[in-house]
Design an enzyme around this catalytic site. Structure first.
Site, short mmCIF file in Angstrom:
data_model
loop_
_atom_site.label_atom_id
_atom_site.label_comp_id
_atom_site.label_asym_id
_atom_site.label_seq_id
_atom_site.Cartn_x
_atom_site.Cartn_y
_atom_site.Cartn_z
N GLU A 8 0.81 -1.23 0.00
CA GLU A 8 0.00 0.00 0.00
C GLU A 8 0.83 1.27 0.00
O GLU A 8 0.52 2.24 -0.69
CB GLU A 8 -0.93 0.05 1.24
CG GLU A 8 -1.92 -1.08 1.32
CD GLU A 8 -1.41 -2.18 2.22
OE1 GLU A 8 -0.20 -2.50 2.13
OE2 GLU A 8 -2.20 -2.73 3.00
N ASP A 97 -1.98 -5.42 3.43
CA ASP A 97 -2.20 -5.84 4.82
C ASP A 97 -3.12 -7.04 4.92
O ASP A 97 -3.99 -7.26 4.07
CB ASP A 97 -2.78 -4.68 5.64
CG ASP A 97 -1.79 -3.55 5.84
OD1 ASP A 97 -0.57 -3.81 5.68
OD2 ASP A 97 -2.21 -2.42 6.13
N ASP A 99 -5.80 -7.80 6.48
CA ASP A 99 -7.13 -7.60 7.05
C ASP A 99 -8.13 -7.40 5.90
O ASP A 99 -7.78 -7.55 4.73
CB ASP A 99 -7.14 -6.40 8.00
CG ASP A 99 -6.72 -5.10 7.32
OD1 ASP A 99 -6.50 -5.11 6.09
OD2 ASP A 99 -6.61 -4.07 8.02
N GLU A 101 -9.52 -4.70 4.68
CA GLU A 101 -9.16 -3.61 3.77
C GLU A 101 -8.02 -4.03 2.84
O GLU A 101 -8.05 -3.75 1.64
CB GLU A 101 -8.75 -2.37 4.58
CG GLU A 101 -9.85 -1.77 5.43
CD GLU A 101 -11.01 -1.23 4.62
OE1 GLU A 101 -10.76 -0.67 3.53
OE2 GLU A 101 -12.17 -1.39 5.06
N TYR A 322 1.33 -6.15 13.06
CA TYR A 322 0.19 -5.43 12.49
C TYR A 322 -0.73 -4.92 13.59
O TYR A 322 -1.04 -5.64 14.54
CB TYR A 322 -0.58 -6.35 11.53
CG TYR A 322 -1.57 -5.59 10.69
CD1 TYR A 322 -1.17 -4.51 9.93
CD2 TYR A 322 -2.90 -5.96 10.66
CE1 TYR A 322 -2.08 -3.80 9.15
CE2 TYR A 322 -3.82 -5.27 9.89
CZ TYR A 322 -3.40 -4.19 9.14
OH TYR A 322 -4.31 -3.48 8.38
N ARG A 324 -3.91 -3.73 13.55
CA ARG A 324 -5.38 -3.87 13.54
C ARG A 324 -5.71 -5.32 13.86
O ARG A 324 -5.69 -6.19 12.98
CB ARG A 324 -5.97 -3.45 12.20
CG ARG A 324 -5.78 -1.97 11.92
CD ARG A 324 -6.59 -1.48 10.74
NE ARG A 324 -6.33 -0.08 10.45
CZ ARG A 324 -6.91 0.94 11.07
NH1 ARG A 324 -7.79 0.71 12.03
NH2 ARG A 324 -6.61 2.19 10.76
N HIS A 369 -4.72 -13.66 13.84
CA HIS A 369 -3.78 -12.55 14.01
C HIS A 369 -3.15 -12.63 15.39
O HIS A 369 -3.71 -13.17 16.32
CB HIS A 369 -4.51 -11.21 13.89
CG HIS A 369 -5.03 -10.95 12.50
ND1 HIS A 369 -5.67 -9.79 12.17
CD2 HIS A 369 -5.00 -11.70 11.38
CE1 HIS A 369 -6.02 -9.84 10.89
NE2 HIS A 369 -5.63 -10.99 10.40
#
Length: 501
Positions: A8, A97, A99, A101, A322, A324, A369
């Site tokens: 990203e 990432d 997740d 998103e 990470y 989140r 996670h």
């Protein structure tokens, strides 16, 4: 030919490039989301602009199908450059990432780039050499469940958020937005404000005594009159400001408090009971997104948005995992690193014989996670991290919490002294409470809500003299103190995050 790796952000690309041979891998950034729902109907293809649902960008008449567009020039330029790089690549590695998103970004990239070479999805929760190598050896395909979960959330944002945002913008302040999260937060704030408006305060008094025994001064509070407990704030009905009828407590008013203050000054005070009880405290689990936001707000005065922005930078530069996550799980590697750090800094007796294993209690927690922790198999001490400012403070917070979660329990002794003084055959009971820390354990590294663990240890310890029933004590001063009950507190950012969770 080389493999094209897409992440990203340029920062993340720069960090990953340290661990991949440049003659084998080309690493580029998409600059975040490359495609999204339109901001307004003018961004839609011309044939759709006159549809009733055009302002939403979601076809509510046909299964709530979203219409995606590349909205800004930056994204268009990024896609154009990625297409050029892809022409000379032998495969495409999507390293966004891990997740919803990140999964959605990878899916959108495939939709836009239309690659004719093999496509692989590589995921990692920390940017270290080992994690990148593991990710390359265990690639997978796009997880459509995660993509659809992100799409659903985005569509709900639009269907709930747009109409509500228009209302908020008109009625409260132009430019404010709302959505599936903000609308719930507004409801919580409004409900709390209603509670505050309906609240009726109550007034009560008590007495605080400064006493001394065995050359040790300490403080005691009035608890009972002739064996009946005096009223405190918890006894009042917040809707009336009165004590409910039939409740067996004595409401001390100012006149009574002043009278007691005068009457007991010269009376004899003695100990009626002395008790010591052992207590054990265990460390808190490592950080999730929510608990990190709450602690950063309490300790560092950082808002949730700032916390996540700084944490994102720490993750992309390879300092933390990470950020989140709703899991408190730690890998074996992380547990070993935390135990090693605690043993090295504080000694063997500060580390329990067996590792502590944490499991999330939140419904639907993503246990795949890890919790938020320092990255790698040996945690970099904050003083050796080269970080400064808020990055250093947040990293230090994460480092301390992670190390502390693998340390031994704190052991303490709770002390209670009950005192009695009488006047005209009326007995007044006072109580002093203390706390002795026998072994600090994890609190040597971390105390929730406190910036300095050493200072926190001192503040949590309140020593009292060792006494026995029948011992006399000297009352040095006696003070009558008035109180008013308080309405429920307004939410802080930390307490609102907790309530939302």
């Amino acid at each position: 030919m080389a493999s094209l790796v897409i992440v990203e952000s340029p920062t993340k690309a720069k960090t990953i490039s340290k661990f991949l041979p440049q003659d084998q891998f080309i690493i580029r950034a998409s600059l975040g989301h490359v495609r999204d729902l339109p901001d307004n109907a003018s961004q839609l293809p011309e044939k759709l602009r006159k549809e009733d649902w055009a302002h939403l960008g979601v076809d509510i008449d046909n299964g709530f199908a979203p219409v995606y567009v590349v909205k800004d020039g930056r994204s268009k330029k990024a896609i154009s450059e990625l297409k050029k790089e892809l022409k000379g690549a032998e495969e495409l590695l999507l390293a966004t990432d891990e997740d919803r998103e990140g999964e959605a970004i990878s899916w959108h990239l495939i939709e836009l780039l239309k690659p004719k070479v093999p496509v692989k999805r590589m995921v990692f929760h920390e940017i270290t050499k080992t994690a990148i190598a593991d990710a390359l050896s265990s690639t997978r395909s796009i997880d459509t469940n995660l993509v659809q979960a992100q799409e659903t959330r985005r569509i709900l944002d639009r269907l709930v958020g747009y109409p509500l945002s228009n209302l908020v913008s008109k009625k409260i302040k132009r430019g404010l937005s709302a959505g599936r999260v903000q609308s719930v937060a507004v409801r919580l704030l409004v409900d709390r404000e209603k509670e505050r408006r309906s609240f009726h305060k109550g007034t009560f008094w008590d007495l605080k005594a400064q006493v001394e025994a065995a050359n040790t001064p300490f403080e005691a509070q009035l608890e009972t009159i002739d064996g009946t407990r005096i009223a405190t704030g918890k006894d009042f009905d917040e809707n009336t400001g009165q004590i409910p009828q039939g409740k067996n407590v004595i409401l001390v008013d100012e006149t009574m408090a002043r009278t007691i203050e005068q009457n007991l000054q010269n009376e004899q005070w003695q100990v009626t009971n002395y008790t010591e009880k052992p207590a054990t405290s265990s460390p808190k689990p490592p950080f999730t997104t929510s608990t990190l936001q709450q602690e950063a707000s309490r300790k560092l005065r950082m808002g949730a948005r700032d916390t996540m922005r700084v944490a994102q930078g720490l993750y992309e530069r390879g300092f933390i995992t990470y950020m989140r996550t709703d899991s408190t799980h730690l890998s074996t590697q992380a547990i070993d690193a935390a135990r090693a750090a605690a043993k090295d800094l504080y000694g063997t007796n500060f580390v329990p014989a067996s590792p502590r294993i944490y499991k999330s209690t939140a419904k639907g927690a993503q246990e795949a996670h890890e919790a938020i922790r320092p990255s790698g198999d040996a945690f970099v001490h904050p003083s050796k991290s080269s970080l400064t400012g808020r990055e250093l403070k947040l990293y230090e917070l994460i480092w301390m919490r992670t190390v502390a979660c693998q340390m031994a329990d704190a052991k303490r002794t709770r002390i209670r002294i009950d005192l009695s003084a009488a006047h005209n055959n009326v007995s007044y009971g006072f109580r002093a409470t203390g706390n002795r820390i026998d072994f600090p354990g994890f609190m040597r590294a971390y105390v929730e809500g406190a910036d300095d663990p050493e200072a926190a240890l001192e503040s949590k310890e309140a020593l009292l003299p060792t006494l026995a029933a029948g011992n006399t004590v000297d009352c040095k001063t006696l003070e009558a103190i008035g109180h008013e009950t308080k309405p429920p507190a307004r939410y802080t950012e930390a307490t609102l995050v907790k309530a939302l969770e």
